[in-house]
Design a protein around this motif. Structure first.
Motif, PDB file in Angstrom:
ATOM      1  N   SER A 243       0.819  -1.210   0.000  1.00 15.66           N
ATOM      2  CA  SER A 243       0.000   0.000   0.000  1.00 15.66           C
ATOM      3  C   SER A 243       0.853   1.260   0.000  1.00 15.66           C
ATOM      4  O   SER A 243       0.472   2.290  -0.564  1.00 15.66           O
ATOM      5  N   ALA A 244       2.043   1.170   0.623  1.00 15.94           N
ATOM      6  CA  ALA A 244       2.944   2.325   0.684  1.00 15.94           C
ATOM      7  C   ALA A 244       3.686   2.555  -0.626  1.00 15.94           C
ATOM      8  O   ALA A 244       4.257   3.628  -0.839  1.00 15.94           O
ATOM      9  N   ALA A 245       3.681   1.552  -1.497  1.00 18.47           N
ATOM     10  CA  ALA A 245       4.421   1.635  -2.760  1.00 18.47           C
ATOM     11  C   ALA A 245       3.559   2.213  -3.875  1.00 18.47           C
ATOM     12  O   ALA A 245       2.330   2.189  -3.813  1.00 18.47           O
ATOM     13  N   GLY A 246       4.227   2.703  -4.897  1.00 15.03           N
ATOM     14  CA  GLY A 246       3.497   3.198  -6.054  1.00 15.03           C
ATOM     15  C   GLY A 246       2.833   2.081  -6.834  1.00 15.03           C
ATOM     16  O   GLY A 246       1.780   2.269  -7.448  1.00 15.03           O
ATOM     17  N   ALA A 247       3.461   0.893  -6.807  1.00 17.83           N
ATOM     18  CA  ALA A 247       2.896  -0.288  -7.474  1.00 17.83           C
ATOM     19  C   ALA A 247       3.116  -1.498  -6.577  1.00 17.83           C
ATOM     20  O   ALA A 247       4.249  -1.799  -6.198  1.00 17.83           O
ATOM     21  N   GLY A 248       2.043  -2.178  -6.230  1.00 17.52           N
ATOM     22  CA  GLY A 248       2.127  -3.390  -5.421  1.00 17.52           C
ATOM     23  C   GLY A 248       1.820  -4.598  -6.276  1.00 17.52           C
ATOM     24  O   GLY A 248       0.766  -4.651  -6.931  1.00 17.52           O
ATOM     25  N   VAL A 249       2.740  -5.558  -6.291  1.00 22.15           N
ATOM     26  CA  VAL A 249       2.572  -6.754  -7.119  1.00 22.15           C
ATOM     27  C   VAL A 249       2.358  -7.970  -6.225  1.00 22.15           C
ATOM     28  O   VAL A 249       3.224  -8.304  -5.405  1.00 22.15           O
ATOM     29  N   ALA A 250       1.231  -8.631  -6.377  1.00 23.46           N
ATOM     30  CA  ALA A 250       0.939  -9.863  -5.643  1.00 23.46           C
ATOM     31  C   ALA A 250       1.491 -11.026  -6.457  1.00 23.46           C
ATOM     32  O   ALA A 250       1.057 -11.255  -7.583  1.00 23.46           O
ATOM     33  N   TYR A 251       2.438 -11.752  -5.875  1.00 23.63           N
ATOM     34  CA  TYR A 251       3.076 -12.850  -6.600  1.00 23.63           C
ATOM     35  C   TYR A 251       2.578 -14.194  -6.066  1.00 23.63           C
ATOM     36  O   TYR A 251       2.855 -14.549  -4.924  1.00 23.63           O
ATOM     37  N   HIS A 252       1.808 -14.910  -6.892  1.00 26.91           N
ATOM     38  CA  HIS A 252       1.227 -16.206  -6.505  1.00 26.91           C
ATOM     39  C   HIS A 252       0.691 -16.089  -5.077  1.00 26.91           C
ATOM     40  O   HIS A 252       1.007 -16.908  -4.203  1.00 26.91           O
ATOM     41  N   ALA A 253      -0.108 -15.072  -4.884  1.00 23.69           N
ATOM     42  CA  ALA A 253      -0.468 -14.624  -3.537  1.00 23.69           C
ATOM     43  C   ALA A 253      -1.805 -15.154  -3.054  1.00 23.69           C
ATOM     44  O   ALA A 253      -2.607 -15.710  -3.815  1.00 23.69           O
ATOM     45  N   LYS A 254      -2.019 -14.948  -1.754  1.00 25.30           N
ATOM     46  CA  LYS A 254      -3.292 -15.284  -1.136  1.00 25.30           C
ATOM     47  C   LYS A 254      -4.377 -14.364  -1.704  1.00 25.30           C
ATOM     48  O   LYS A 254      -4.094 -13.233  -2.112  1.00 25.30           O
TER      49      LYS A 254
END
Length: 279
Positions: A243-254
């Motif tokens: 959330s703090a980043a400009g782009a959040g990438v969910a990698y094979h995530a929940k």
């Protein structure tokens, strides 16, 4: 926005169908062996998203400003993100308590348990293990996830500083930092006395808030804005830094992480992040 579709399952017929759903005269441009993008997509098309999910293809509507030259910092989780295992689960396996520890890990990753509390409970179960047990996990089980080397190499080529920030342990984080040539690593330290784990963690625990704080601290030190940062993770304790980043990438995530991330990769390796931010 641009629509990025990627994955080894992508075929010409898939691209044709997606193009038809988008109802555009713009053609797909190939950016990798199995990666393509479609420019000038003003709105997200849920039919495209549903089709890609059914076909096991990763798709993302990427902001035009999200390009590799525009980023200066990438902060990444370690367990199940940069590497394929949850280290604490594999340590537990050495003493035959992996099911108990893994159950606590899973509940924490799903956001059902406070991470710091769950970590202390799990580490307490490891009391009495030796440093040689940790070394066995490192040598026999720790593997980088597909595409990790390629993504970090890409970061170096684009002058993107890299930070591993993990709720895992320094014993493993420092090894991964060296393997990948990362710039920084922050993680938890297991207390070891006379070569044995005491079942305690030294210092403040690296939890969700600490991960976000470390991102912001390094971002400010580098003189970057939030928009110039990327965060990659797979568990609920990665959400604050994403959330703090400009782009959040969910990698094979929940699922809870995918729902809140900017982008998600489910069928590609970490090199899929390169395709997201390429043009």
């Amino acid at each position: 926005m641009r629509l990025v579709v990627q994955g080894s399952a992508v075929t010409v017929s898939h691209l044709a169908h997606i193009h038809q759903l988008c109802a555009t005269s713009v053609q797909f441009v190939q950016i990798a062996q199995h990666g393509y993008y479609l420019a000038n997509q003003p709105v997200i098309n849920p039919d495209v998203q549903q089709f890609c999910a059914e076909q096991q293809i990763d798709c993302a509507y990427v902001q035009d400003s999200h390009l590799l030259p525009n980023f200066g910092l990438c902060v990444m989780d370690m367990d199940s993100t940069l590497i394929s295992i949850e280290c604490i689960d594999e340590i537990a396996d050495m003493v035959g308590i992996k099911p108990q520890v893994a159950a606590i890990t899973e509940r924490a990753m799903q956001g059902e348990l406070d991470f710091a509390q769950s970590l202390r409970e799990r580490v307490a179960l490891l009391e009495g293990l030796t440093e040689s047990d940790l070394m066995r996990v490192l040598n026999e089980r720790l593997k980088l996830n597909p595409g990790a080397k390629e993504w970090i190499a890409c970061c170096k080529q684009n002058n993107i500083t890299t930070l591993l920030v993990s709720g895992g342990f320094t014993f493993f984080a420092e090894r991964v930092k060296t393997m990948l040539g990362l710039d920084y690593a922050v993680s938890n330290t297991l207390e070891i006395i006379d070569g044995k784990l005491t079942g305690k963690v030294l210092g403040d625990i690296v939890d969700a808030q600490r991960k976000a704080d470390e991102l912001c601290k390094l971002r400010d030190r580098l003189g970057l804005t939030a928009a110039q940062t990327i965060a990659i993770g797979d568990g609920a304790n990665d959400l604050k830094m994403m959330s703090a980043a400009g782009a959040g990438v969910a990698y094979h995530a929940k699922p809870v992480v995918q729902a809140q991330a900017t982008y998600a990769l489910n069928h590609n390796g970490l090199d899929g992040v390169i395709n997201l931010f390429s043009s």
